[in-house]
Design an enzyme around this catalytic site. Sequence first.
Site, PDB file in Angstrom:
ATOM      1  N   GLN A 143       7.897  37.431 -12.450  1.00  0.00           N
ATOM      2  CA  GLN A 143       8.145  36.831 -11.134  1.00  0.00           C
ATOM      3  C   GLN A 143       7.451  35.767 -10.645  1.00  0.00           C
ATOM      4  OE1 GLN A 143       8.215  39.556  -7.871  1.00  0.00           O
ATOM      5  NE2 GLN A 143       8.561  37.973  -6.322  1.00  0.00           N
ATOM      6  N   GLU A 191      12.875  42.087 -15.374  1.00  0.00           N
ATOM      7  CA  GLU A 191      14.061  42.462 -14.631  1.00  0.00           C
ATOM      8  C   GLU A 191      14.538  41.394 -14.030  1.00  0.00           C
ATOM      9  OE1 GLU A 191      13.428  42.987 -10.751  1.00  0.00           O
ATOM     10  OE2 GLU A 191      12.076  41.316 -10.986  1.00  0.00           O
ATOM     11  N   THR A 233      -1.094  42.501  -3.934  1.00  0.00           N
ATOM     12  CA  THR A 233       0.294  43.063  -3.793  1.00  0.00           C
ATOM     13  C   THR A 233       0.112  44.376  -4.268  1.00  0.00           C
ATOM     14  OG1 THR A 233       0.601  41.702  -6.014  1.00  0.00           O
ATOM     15  CG2 THR A 233       1.146  40.745  -3.882  1.00  0.00           C
ATOM     16  N   GLU A 248      -7.098  16.827 -25.120  1.00  0.00           N
ATOM     17  CA  GLU A 248      -8.198  16.171 -24.579  1.00  0.00           C
ATOM     18  C   GLU A 248      -8.771  17.395 -23.470  1.00  0.00           C
ATOM     19  OE1 GLU A 248      -8.213  12.185 -23.498  1.00  0.00           O
ATOM     20  OE2 GLU A 248      -6.944  11.863 -25.095  1.00  0.00           O
TER      21      GLU A 248
END
EC number: 3.6.5.-
Length: 418
Positions: A11, A71, A179, A255
């Site tokens: 997500q 999902e 979360t 680099e």
Amino acid sequence: MREVVSLNVGQAGGQIANSCWELYCLEHGIQPDGYLTEERKAADPDQGFNTFFSETGQGKYVPRTIYCDLEPNVVDEVRTGPYRALFHPEQMITGKEDASNNYARGHYTVGKEMIDQCLDKVRRVADNCSGLQGFLVFHSFGGGQGSGFGALLMERLSVDYGKKTKLEFCVYPAPQNATSVVEPYNSILTTHTTLEHSDVQFMVDNEAIYDICRRNLGIERPSYENSNRLMAQGQSPITAIMLLFDCALNVDLNEFQTNLVPYPRIHFPLASYSPVVSAGKASHESNSVMEVTIVCFEPNNQMVKCDPRNGKYMATCLLYRGDVVPKDVHAVAATLKTKRTVQFVDLQPTGFKIGICYQPPTMVPNGDLAKVNRACMLSNTTAISEAWTALSHKFDLIYSKRAFVHWYVGEGMEEGEF
């Protein structure tokens, strides 16, 4: 041509990528259907497209990108959104069940079923490149898919494309607003797995981004869209200078690794970006090269919650966009060296790698940011250890009680892996 393939996992990866492609299209004058705008056609054709876009016979530009998600929600938004005609439908891969914040599901059970399909599409995109330079991988550390499937993907890319550079843009678990409760497990497991496979990992945490949005842009409750657009602006100097435009001082994908990573395992540079000002305030501020650069060294402009004044710098890379004269930049670098506020480690010379891109930064219409000259600083500093220390402390707290371990063991992991 030096092409780069970007892979968006989960997500967080998908949503950040949406903001980035929106920005790349605006920068190059590509419409949401993949064709050039009329002004762009009239202008001098710029070959920087080919790094990120492949051109079809009809003159349509298709992004060299792949969305992988276990999902379908986030990818379905792309499939039905304003940019649905831009992306190749086969390069959006979705499963039916998500990894439910579980590293083991993303890495061992659900992820295993999708990885071959995903690598097959990567191989197709890579075969279309005449000189593949490397991969950009967008994912988060806290979720199940970003951590588990992201780590699996990095392992398999190392096997198939051993010598190619792999840059990761990772959303790191924020110290305060989490979360999910198992973020420390997922993050530590994925970091351990990808440590050998990734060349450079740019870390960003949502809390630091939200603070910048609140403080500098006056957004009281920042959404993911605000933070993703700010992240896209923060990583656009990296991609622009590296790849897209003809610049005064160009930087290559390899680099970054050479200049920012003194030892292969210490590959976590801090990114900071300035000035973050809203359109209303911009006309009242001078934003000289000196000011913009000094703000980059301030702790509250870092994209990860840590204080660079507590650590020492191992390497620093300054990237500028807009009407910036090399003479000013060298003057700034000389001033910073004499100031001694920027402490370098003893074994490194106090050098700054500098890149300048004259193409001014492009802004999203009705976006939060003003159109001014920008500086982006990438620095490998020992202060990043603060972020890891906080995370490993949380890991130890949960693991001492063996909390939630059964979810991981049930999906085929062994407790010894912790």
